[in-house]
Enzyme design. Structure first.
Site, PDB file in Angstrom:
ATOM      1  N   ARG A 101      14.420  -3.428   3.609  1.00 24.41           N
ATOM      2  CA  ARG A 101      13.472  -2.876   2.633  1.00 24.41           C
ATOM      3  C   ARG A 101      13.950  -1.508   2.142  1.00 24.41           C
ATOM      4  NH1 ARG A 101       9.771  -3.409  -1.368  1.00 24.41           N
ATOM      5  NH2 ARG A 101       7.846  -2.217  -1.050  1.00 24.41           N
TER       6      ARG A 101
ATOM      7  N   THR B 107      -6.427  -0.270   7.486  1.00 28.23           N
ATOM      8  CA  THR B 107      -7.783  -0.693   7.821  1.00 28.23           C
ATOM      9  C   THR B 107      -7.966  -0.752   9.334  1.00 28.23           C
ATOM     10  OG1 THR B 107      -7.961  -2.017   5.815  1.00 28.23           O
ATOM     11  CG2 THR B 107      -9.475  -2.546   7.600  1.00 28.23           C
TER      12      THR B 107
ATOM     13  N   CYS C 290      -6.657  -8.383   3.171  1.00 26.95           N
ATOM     14  CA  CYS C 290      -7.841  -7.511   3.113  1.00 26.95           C
ATOM     15  C   CYS C 290      -9.144  -8.273   3.283  1.00 26.95           C
ATOM     16  CB  CYS C 290      -7.855  -6.731   1.794  1.00 26.95           C
ATOM     17  SG  CYS C 290      -6.594  -5.451   1.683  1.00 26.95           S
TER      18      CYS C 290
ATOM     19  N   VAL D 169       0.826  -1.210   0.000  1.00 29.89           N
ATOM     20  CA  VAL D 169       0.000   0.000   0.000  1.00 29.89           C
ATOM     21  C   VAL D 169       0.858   1.256   0.000  1.00 29.89           C
ATOM     22  CG1 VAL D 169      -1.669   1.349   1.319  1.00 29.89           C
ATOM     23  CG2 VAL D 169      -1.944  -1.134   1.122  1.00 29.89           C
TER      24      VAL D 169
ATOM     25  N   ASP E 260      10.281   3.330   6.669  1.00 33.72           N
ATOM     26  CA  ASP E 260       9.965   1.963   7.057  1.00 33.72           C
ATOM     27  C   ASP E 260      10.989   1.506   8.088  1.00 33.72           C
ATOM     28  OD1 ASP E 260       8.141  -0.398   5.410  1.00 33.72           O
ATOM     29  OD2 ASP E 260       9.615  -1.076   6.862  1.00 33.72           O
TER      30      ASP E 260
ATOM     31  N   ARG F 268       1.007 -13.381   2.610  1.00 29.49           N
ATOM     32  CA  ARG F 268       0.297 -13.143   3.865  1.00 29.49           C
ATOM     33  C   ARG F 268      -1.086 -13.789   3.862  1.00 29.49           C
ATOM     34  NH1 ARG F 268       0.497  -6.796   4.410  1.00 29.49           N
ATOM     35  NH2 ARG F 268       0.304  -7.023   2.159  1.00 29.49           N
TER      36      ARG F 268
ATOM     37  N   THR G 100      -2.675  -3.974   9.318  1.00 35.08           N
ATOM     38  CA  THR G 100      -3.509  -4.169  10.505  1.00 35.08           C
ATOM     39  C   THR G 100      -4.131  -5.556  10.402  1.00 35.08           C
ATOM     40  OG1 THR G 100      -5.204  -2.892   9.315  1.00 35.08           O
ATOM     41  CG2 THR G 100      -4.049  -1.782  11.101  1.00 35.08           C
TER      42      THR G 100
END
Length: 429
Positions: free
Chosen positions: A39, A119, A259, A16, A34, A330, A84
């Site tokens: 990363r 979220t 999601c 995202v 981050d 994930r 989240t």
């Protein structure tokens, strides 16, 4: 504050956050933060392992990638885009977003604004996140700094519906915050913004977007369970029903990822805190969470019918990521298929050319085998419709199989009639 005077920071550079940072980095100085230093090093080198951003776009963006909190002080518009998830009991886990709030709070200055894209359940931004910002900064929310919420709509692997091409919901704690959020986001979005009347409305809109999809897929999965017992081809039924103009063309399948398989639990959690026990939403979740086990059991049944001795035989699983043509592992429900098959005592080979082998080993203890190294198996489960798999010819599929082969085509990718003519037993969800 006008958008021209804004320096944006994006906290959390995953699926995202990175596309958001790149979009802003093309029009103004942006800080990409981050806590994962590996990363940051990869992004500085121009590589995005998620494949969401092309190297050329990454190079074209004016982004200062950093893991240093002090660097966030140069920004005055902070976007928090961290995961989240839910815990093992399917309860919301806000630890990452609260930790990110503390990080941003330590860099906050009077006049700054913080917008959340992660979220959350309705009320969490104002009730949970704002107090953390205040405590870490020593500033007063609404007076010294403003907050807002703008739910992410990134669809990993989807190049058509990119960040700038999707209408963005924006919200703020008051009229001034709302207009600031609309102005800043509107400066990079081709599709424009939708002004929600409150932060809670925007939060609620996010969770129901994916809850709606979850329930629709759950209905298709339940229909597949019914039609399987009736010995009716679900794909054929859906193709026939889809000829009606208002039939919603959802398909059965595994519902994982960060999601659709997670967001409904944020809404049901909040509903339970106000004394309402959701019925339809939780029923849909139970159905979708059960599909991996069902597919594994159906695999065993088809193998037995084909005359295979289950104990010690080999089954190949094609695909491990949560969706096709996306490296994200994930909350992959393919793991449920694998674990159930392991309980039956079969030997497993798992192949996924898109997934990172190190991530698969770390997250699930699964060793990935390259496609050209797979040994012939009694059954092949096409769990994820990666392009590398869906384009396989009949001859290539036969090389993956022993005599009396069984193909479990979870996504109904292949022509069952054509494969049957070549001696392959085909079952599809």
């Amino acid at each position: 504050m006008k958008a021209d005077n804004i320096t944006v920071s994006v906290v959390g550079l995953g699926y995202v956050g990175l596309p958001v940072a790149v979009a802003f980095g093309k029009v103004r100085r942006t800080i990409g933060f981050d806590i994962n230093k590996t990363r940051i090093a990869q992004l500085k080198a121009g590589h995005d392992h998620t494949n969401e951003v092309k190297p050329a776009d990454l190079k074209a963006a004016n982004i200062h990638f950093t893991s240093e909190i002090a660097d966030l002080k140069a920004a005055n518009f902070h976007i928090i885009a961290v995961p989240t998830p839910v815990d093992k009991a399917n309860q919301p886990d806000l630890s990452l977003v609260l930790r990110a709030s503390e990080t941003v709070g330590r860099a906050l200055k009077p006049g700054d604004m913080v917008v959340y894209e992660s979220t959350v359940y309705p009320g969490a931004t104002e009730e949970k996140c704002a107090p953390v910002l205040e405590k870490a900064s020593g500033l007063k929310c609404g007076t010294d700094f403003k907050i807002g919420y703008s739910p992410e709509r990134i669809n990993p692997g989807d190049k058509a519906h990119s960040f700038t091409e999707i209408i963005k919901i924006v919200s703020g704690q008051d009229a001034e915050a709302l207009e600031r959020a609309a102005s800043v986001y509107g400066s990079v979005l081709k599709a424009g913004v939708h002004r929600a009347p409150s932060i809670k409305v925007a939060e609620a809109a996010k969770v129901i977007e994916n809850t709606q999809r979850d329930i629709n897929i759950a209905l298709m999965n339940e229909l597949a369970l019914i039609f399987d017992r009736l010995d009716i081809d679900t794909s054929a039924v859906l193709e026939a029903a889809g000829t009606k103009w208002n039939f919603l063309k959802f398909k059965p399948g595994l519902v994982g990822g960060h999601c659709i398989g997670v967001d409904p639990y944020y809404l049901t959690h909040k509903a339970e805190t106000v004394g309402y026990i959701p019925q339809v939403i939780l029923a849909g979740r139970r159905i979708n969470d059960s599909m991996g086990k069902f597919i594994a059991q159906r695999t065993i049944k088809e193998m037995i019918r084909a005359g295979h001795n289950i104990n010690g035989c080999t089954v190949t699983v094609l695909g491990l990521t949560f969706k096709e043509n996306c490296p994200d592992l994930r909350n992959s429900k393919v793991v449920d298929i694998i674990r159930e098959l392991e309980d039956y005592g079969v030997n497993l080979q798992v192949c996924d050319p898109i997934a990172d082998p190190a991530d698969a080993a770390y997250e699930y203890g699964i060793t990935l085998t390259p496609l050209d190294k797979l040994k012939p198996a009694s059954a092949v489960v096409l769990a994820v419709a990666h392009q590398d798999f869906s384009k396989l010819a009949v001859e290539a599929l036969l090389k993956l199989m022993n005599e009396t082969p069984v193909l479990i085509d979870v996504k109904s990718v292949f022509n069952a009639a054509s494969l049957s003519k070549n001696g392959i037993t085909v079952w599809r969800l």
